[in-house]
Design a protein around this motif. Structure first.
Motif, PDB file in Angstrom:
ATOM      1  N   ALA B  18      69.894 -23.505  21.902  1.00  0.00           N
ATOM      2  CA  ALA B  18      70.942 -22.963  21.026  1.00  0.00           C
ATOM      3  C   ALA B  18      71.213 -23.864  19.820  1.00  0.00           C
ATOM      4  N   VAL B 251      81.440 -20.845  14.761  1.00  0.00           N
ATOM      5  CA  VAL B 251      81.759 -21.147  16.163  1.00  0.00           C
ATOM      6  C   VAL B 251      80.456 -21.285  16.945  1.00  0.00           C
ATOM      7  N   PRO B 252      80.140 -22.489  17.416  1.00  0.00           N
ATOM      8  CA  PRO B 252      78.874 -22.667  18.127  1.00  0.00           C
ATOM      9  C   PRO B 252      78.863 -21.977  19.498  1.00  0.00           C
ATOM     10  N   PHE B 253      77.663 -21.648  19.964  1.00  0.00           N
ATOM     11  CA  PHE B 253      77.524 -21.071  21.310  1.00  0.00           C
ATOM     12  C   PHE B 253      77.676 -22.151  22.372  1.00  0.00           C
ATOM     13  N   ILE B 254      77.070 -23.316  22.092  1.00  0.00           N
ATOM     14  CA  ILE B 254      77.176 -24.387  23.085  1.00  0.00           C
ATOM     15  C   ILE B 254      78.401 -25.229  22.744  1.00  0.00           C
ATOM     16  N   LYS B 255      78.869 -25.948  23.733  1.00  0.00           N
ATOM     17  CA  LYS B 255      80.079 -26.726  23.560  1.00  0.00           C
ATOM     18  C   LYS B 255      79.829 -27.866  22.577  1.00  0.00           C
ATOM     19  N   ALA B 256      80.544 -27.833  21.462  1.00  0.00           N
ATOM     20  CA  ALA B 256      80.422 -28.930  20.499  1.00  0.00           C
ATOM     21  C   ALA B 256      81.382 -30.036  20.922  1.00  0.00           C
ATOM     22  N   ASP B 259      85.344 -28.769  20.320  1.00  0.00           N
ATOM     23  CA  ASP B 259      85.228 -27.340  20.599  1.00  0.00           C
ATOM     24  C   ASP B 259      86.582 -26.700  20.346  1.00  0.00           C
ATOM     25  N   HIS B 306      88.931 -19.537  19.353  1.00  0.00           N
ATOM     26  CA  HIS B 306      88.982 -20.826  20.054  1.00  0.00           C
ATOM     27  C   HIS B 306      90.180 -20.899  20.993  1.00  0.00           C
ATOM     28  N   GLU B 307      90.016 -21.687  22.052  1.00  0.00           N
ATOM     29  CA  GLU B 307      91.084 -21.832  23.039  1.00  0.00           C
ATOM     30  C   GLU B 307      91.964 -23.038  22.752  1.00  0.00           C
TER      31      GLU B 307
END
Lengths: 235, 621
Positions: B18, B251-256, B259, B306-307
Motif C-alpha cells: 500500500a 488519508v492513507p490506507f495503512i496506519k501512518a 493517523d 479520521h477517528e
C-alpha cells in the motif's frame, strides 16, 4: 438497526490487507455521514463486524460487513452516500437490514464461498488442464500438506470442495468457508497443479471471490443462501 | 484503470504494498495532458513517516489548486523494494500517476531532519536523475529543497538546483509562473535558474563560490552570477489564517505515524529556548484565528473520517484562545466520536482538567520536558520551567489519578557539569516522592517515571550555533552518570531510563552545521551503502567514518570545535529576521546563566519584528 453491507474490492485495492480495509470502512462510514453506533469508553469503536477476511492479492465482488446504525436510513440512500466516498476499486453493492443478535453475526454465518480462478499467461498447469478437472474431482480423497504455525499435517480437502467446474478459461470453485469447515482456493489449486504433475507457484493464480454464503439447510442437507439474501431492503 | 508501476509479483512479495499504489482517499488525479507543470513532492523517508507530515499536505493542496499544475507524492522505497527496483531497473515513480519522476518538471524534496540526507541521494539515484546538479540537462527535473534543514543547505548544495528558504505558501506560485514562461521560451536550464534566483527566498547554490581559510573555516562566500542575491531572505506568511490549509488531506490506507487530523493552531513560539531551532526559524509567532480553526477542524473531520484530531504547534498552551478552542472541540468531537490528542501542553490545572476529559487517565501518561537537570542549566538554555512548577504539576496529576510521567532531558548542553547530569536523577526522584506522599489507600500501585535523554545537537540560527559537541564515548559516559545516579535513588524501581544513540548524534551534528565539503562525504557514504540513517536497524556509522577517512576530512572539525563569534558560518548568507547580533547576545547571556523573557512578556529585539506581524505587533494595532 443492524445493516449488512456488501461491497466489491477490485483493481489496486487488492493490495490492501484485511485490517486496513476495516480501518478504511470505519473512516468511510464517517465520511458518508451514517449514524453508526459505538462502544462505550474513552476510545469508542464503531460496532462493525466483517464476514470473511480476504487475502492480499485477491479481488472480490462478495465482501460483507455488518454495522450497527443508531438512525435508520433507506438502502438506496446508504448505498449512494457510501459510494460517494469510495476510492477507485471499492464499490458498495447493497445495504440491507439483518436481524439483531449474536446468532446473526456475519462472521459466524459464513459457510461457503464462490471463487473464479484464472491463470496468469503461460502459467497454466499444462496445455490440457481442462481435461484433468473431472478426473481431479472424481478422486476419493484429495490430500494436501497443511502448514500451521507449529507443524505440518496432511488433510483431505475433498469434502470441502463443493463444486469445481470450467468456465471458459477459468475455474469456478464453490468451497467450504468459515470457522467449522474450510479450505482456500490456493490449496485446492495447489492440489490440482500436483495432480497435473506441475509445480505450483502461488503467483500463477488470479483469484476472485464472487460470493459468500450462509448454510440454512437442516440435518446435513445443503441449502446455501448468500449473506445478502438474508437481509431485507430498507425503504 | 491506472496501470501500476510495479507488477503483482513485486507488490505481493514486498512489505506493505500500500506504500506504493497511491489511490488513497483525497489523493488528486488529473489528466496529465491537460497540465503544464508536473511537480513531484518528496518526503525522503518511508511512506508512513512522510504521510504524517503536514507541510507536504499543505503544499500538495496548494499546488493542486492550480489548474495548470499536478502535484504528486514520492516517498523513499523501503530497502526491500529498493533492491528489486535496482535489479529490475525500474525507475522511481510518483504515487498518483505512477509515472517516472524523471519525466516531471520539478522534484521538490522536504528537508525535515539531517538523518534523511542519504535517502535524498537514494531518491535521485532510483529516479535516474544525476546526483549532482551540474550533471543535469534539460531532460531532467529541477531538484528543489525546502524545510527546516534548508536553513543550512550547504552539505546538500551540489545535489540541488535550488533551495527555497522560508514557508512554502509565499512565493511558490510566482516561481511556477516563471517556470511556465521559461518552458515556452526554449531558454537554457541556467537561464531558468537565473530567473529563479531573483525570486525572494530562492537560493541557487551553483551561483555562489566558497573560499576557505587554511584552518578549514570559510574565508569568503560570494555570488558568481549577477542574478544571485547577496543575502537570501526567509519568506514568511504573515496572515496564517487566510492562507492555504488543506481541507481534504490525503488519508492513507495503512496506519501512518500520525493517523489523525492535524490542526496547526499557530506558527512559531514565544519562548526563546536557546537550543531550539524551530523557535528561532519560525519567528514571529503567529496565531490562527479561532473561527477559522473551528471551521477547519469540522471540515477536516468530515472529509477524512479520521477517528482522532491533534493540535499542532510548538507550544499549544501559548495559544491565546486555547480554552475556547478546546471547549469547541470537546463538544464537536464527542458528538462525532472523534478522540482529541493534545500534545505540547504545559502541565497545569487547566491542562489536567482538559486531559481528564479527553483521555483515559489510567492509560495515558503526562509529559514534562525540563530539558536540563538543574535550575542553573535550565537558565542557561532559557527553559522557563522551574522545579517548583514541575513538582506542583506532577503532584496535582498524581492526585488526579495519573500514575505515569515521562520526562525529557538533553545531555551535552553548553556549560553542563556532572552535577547537572545527576540533577536529572534527583528531579525524577523528587517526582516519585510526590507520588508516594499520597496515602497508600488512595493511590494505584506504583508510579512509573520514564526518563529519556537525547544528546544535544547545536543547530544553525540558534544562540548555541557556536557551541562545541563531544565525542561518542563522552556522550555515553554522560548517560552512564545519569544511569548510575538513578540507580542510587530510593525510588529507583519506579524510574526507568532510556537514552538516545550517541553515534547518530555525532553524525547529525556534522550534517547540521556542515559546509559544502561535507557533501562529498555524504555522497561517498551513500555509495558505500548508507541509507535510512534515521532507522537504527539500517544506520551504519562505520560507513560514514570510512568515507570521512578516505576523503581526508576530519569529522571533529565540525563537532568538537567551539566556533569563534567572528567566524563566517556556512549559513550566514541566509537572513531569518532574527539577527546574528541577537544570537550573540543570547549566547553571552547563556554563558552567564541569565534568562531572557518570552515575546509576550517583553520584546528582546531579536530582529523578527522586521516582518511586522504576529506577536511583534500584538496589542499595537
Amino acid at each position: 438497526m443492524k445493516v449488512r453491507i456488501k461491497f466489491a474490492k477490485q483493481g489496486a485495492m487488492k493490495f490492501i490487507g484485511h485490517l486496513d480495509i476495516m480501518r478504511y470502512f470505519q473512516k468511510a462510514v464517517k465520511r458518508a455521514g451514517l449514524d453508526a453506533a459505538y462502544s462505550e469508553g474513552f476510545s469508542p469503536h464503531m460496532i462493525m463486524s466483517f464476514a470473511a477476511p480476504l487475502g492480499v492479492g485477491v479481488t472480490s465482488e462478495g465482501e460483507y460487513f455488518d454495522l450497527e446504525l443508531k438512525t435508520p436510513m433507506s438502502s438506496k440512500e446508504a448505498v449512494e452516500r457510501l459510494n460517494r466516498v469510495m476510492v477507485d476499486g471499492m464499490e458498495v453493492r447493497s445495504v440491507r437490514e439483518v436481524p439483531e443478535g449474536k446468532k446473526g453475526k456475519a462472521m459466524s454465518l459464513v459457510a461457503a464461498a464462490d471463487y473464479l480462478v484464472s491463470f496468469r499467461e503461460g502459467m497454466e498447469p499444462g496445455e490440457n488442464w481442462k481435461e484433468k478437472v473431472p478426473a481431479f474431482m472424481e478422486q476419493q480423497e484429495i490430500r494436501i500438506l497443511k502448514k500451521t504455525k507449529k507443524n505440518e499435517k496432511e488433510v483431505d480437502i475433498k469434502p470441502y470442495i463443493y463444486e469445481m467446474e470450467i468456465r471458459g478459461e477459468r475455474i469456478f470453485l464453490k468451497l467450504a468457508a468459515g470457522s467449522v469447515k474450510n479450505t482456500k482456493p490456493e490449496l485446492v489449486m495447489e492440489a490440482f497443479f500436483a495432480f497435473c504433475g506441475r509445480e505450483f507457484q502461488p503467483l500463477s493464480l488470479l483469484i476472485h471471490r464472487m460470493e459468500v454464503y450462509a448454510e440454512l439447510g437442516e440435518e446435513g442437507e445443503q441449502k446455501l443462501v448468500s449473506l445478502e439474501e438474508l437481509g431485507e431492503e430498507i425503504e | 484503470m491506472r496501470r501500476l508501476a510495479l507488477n503483482d509479483e513485486i507488490l505481493l512479495n514486498i512489505e506493505k504494498p500500500a506504500r506504493y499504489i497511491g489511490n488513497e482517499v483525497n489523493s488528486v488525479m488529473k489528466d496529465k495532458e491537460k497540465v503544464d507543470i508536473r511537480f513531484a513532492m518528496c518526503f525522503p523517508d518511508v511512506y508512513e513517516i512522510g504521510m504524517s507530515h503536514l507541510g507536504i499536505q499543505i503544499l500538495y493542496d496548494m499546488f493542486n489548486q492550480r489548474e495548470d499544475t499536478w502535484c504528486e507524492r514520492v516517498y523513499s522505497p523501503w530497502p526491500d523494494l529498493d533492491k528489486v527496483m535496482r535489479e529490475e531497473q525500474i525507475p522511481l515513480f510518483a504515487l498518483e500517476s505512477q509515472d517516472p519522476v524523471k519525466d516531471f518538471d520539478f522534484l521538490g524534496i522536504t528537508l525535515q531532519y539531517e538523518m534523511c540526507y542519504t535517502n535524498i541521494l537514494q531518491v535521485l539515484d532510483l529516479s535516474r536523475i544525476p546526483l549532482r546538479a551540474a550533471d543535469r540537462t534539460k531532460d531532467h527535473p529541477f531538484v528543489m529543497g525546502g524545510g527546516p534543514c534548508a536553513y543550512n543547505p550547504e552539505p546538500l548544495a551540489p545535489f540541488f538546483d535550488m533551495f527555497y528558504i522560508g514557508e512554502g505558501e509565499t512565493v511558490f506560485n510566482d516561481l511556477l509562473d516563471i517556470y511556465k514562461e521559461w518552458k515556452k521560451s526554449g531558454k537554457s536550464r541556467k537561464e531558468f535558474l537565473e530567473m529563479a534566483a531573483q525570486v525572494p527566498g530562492i537560493y541557487v547554490p551553483a551561483f555562489y563560490d566558497v573560499e576557505y581559510q587554511e584552518d578549514g573555516t570559510i574565508k569568503a562566500f560570494t555570488p558568481n552570477n549577477p542574478h544571485a542575491k547577496e543575502k537570501i531572505e526567509k519568506q514568511v506568511v504573515m496572515d496564517v489564517t487566510h492562507t492555504y490549509y488543506p481541507r481534504k488531506p490525503v488519508v492513507p490506507f495503512i496506519k501512518a505515524t500520525q493517523d489523525r487530523v492535524v490542526l496547526e493552531i499557530q506558527r512559531g513560539c514565544i519562548r526563546g529556548c536557546r537550543f531550539c531551532q524551530a523557535g528561532m526559524l519560525y519567528r514571529p509567532t503567529r496565531e490562527r484565528d479561532l473561527e477559522f480553526l473551528k471551521d477547519t477542524a469540522r471540515a477536516l473531520i468530515e472529509s477524512t473520517g479520521h477517528e482522532e484530531i491533534s493540535l499542532s504547534s510548538l507550544s499549544s498552551s501559548d495559544y491565546s484562545k486555547l480554552p475556547e478552542l478546546i471547549d469547541y472541540l470537546i463538544e464537536e468531537c464527542s458528538a462525532r466520536k472523534v478522540n482529541i490528542s493534545l500534545p505540547s501542553l504545559r502541565i497545569d490545572a487547566f491542562s489536567l482538567d482538559v486531559m481528564s476529559k479527553v483521555q483515559d487517565i489510567k492509560k495515558s501518561s503526562l509529559t514534562f520536558a525540563p530539558e536540563a537537570g538543574s535550575q542553573r542549566l535550565r537558565d542557561v538554555i532559557n527553559k522557563g520551567l522551574t522545579e517548583k512548577v514541575i513538582l506542583e504539576g506532577a503532584s496535582r496529576a498524581f492526585q488526579g489519578g495519573w500514575t505515569r510521567v515521562k520526562l525529557y532531558f538533553m545531555l551535552g548542553l553548553p556549560t553542563e557539569t556532572e552535577g547537572d547530569m545527576k540533577g536529572i536523577a534527583h528531579l525524577a526522584e523528587e517526582i516519585a516522592k510526590k507520588y508516594y506522599e499520597i496515602p497508600k489507600d488512595q493511590r494505584h500501585g506504583r508510579c512509573q517515571i520514564v526518563v529519556s535523554t537525547s544528546f544535544f545537537v547545536p543547530k544553525p540560527f540558534t544562540p548555541f550555533q557556536w557551541a562545541g559537541m563531544f565525542r561518542k564515548e563522552d556522550y555515553l559516559d554522560k548517560a552512564k552518570v545519569v544511569k548510575e545516579e538513578i540507580r542510587a535513588q530510593l525510588n529507583q524501581k519506579s524510574i526507568k531510563y532510556n537514552y538516545h544513540e550517541a553515534d547518530v548524534t555525532v553524525l547529525e551534528g556534522i550534517l547540521a552545521r556542515g559546509d559544502r565539503k561535507v557533501a562529498d562525504v555524504l555522497e561517498a557514504a551513500y555509495q558505500k551503502g548508507a541509507v535510512f540513517d534515521s532507522w537504527s536497524e539500517y544506520f551504519r556509522y562505520d560507513l560514514w567514518m570510512e568515507a570521512f577517512e578516505e576523503l581526508g576530512i576530519d569529522p571533529e572539525f565540525y563537532t568538537l570545535r567551539e566556533r569563534s563569534l567572528e567566524e563566517i558560518l556556512p549559513w550566514d548568507f541566509i537572513s531569518i529576521g532574527v539577527t546574528k547580533d541577537f544570537l550573540k547576545r543570547e549566547w553571552k547571556k547563556a554563558m552567564k546563566g541569565e534568562v531572557t523573557p518570552n515575546c509576550r512578556q517583553q520584546c528582546s529585539g531579536c530582529g523578527a519584528g522586521a516582518y511586522k506581524g504576529g506577536v511583534c505587533v500584538e496589542g499595537k494595532n
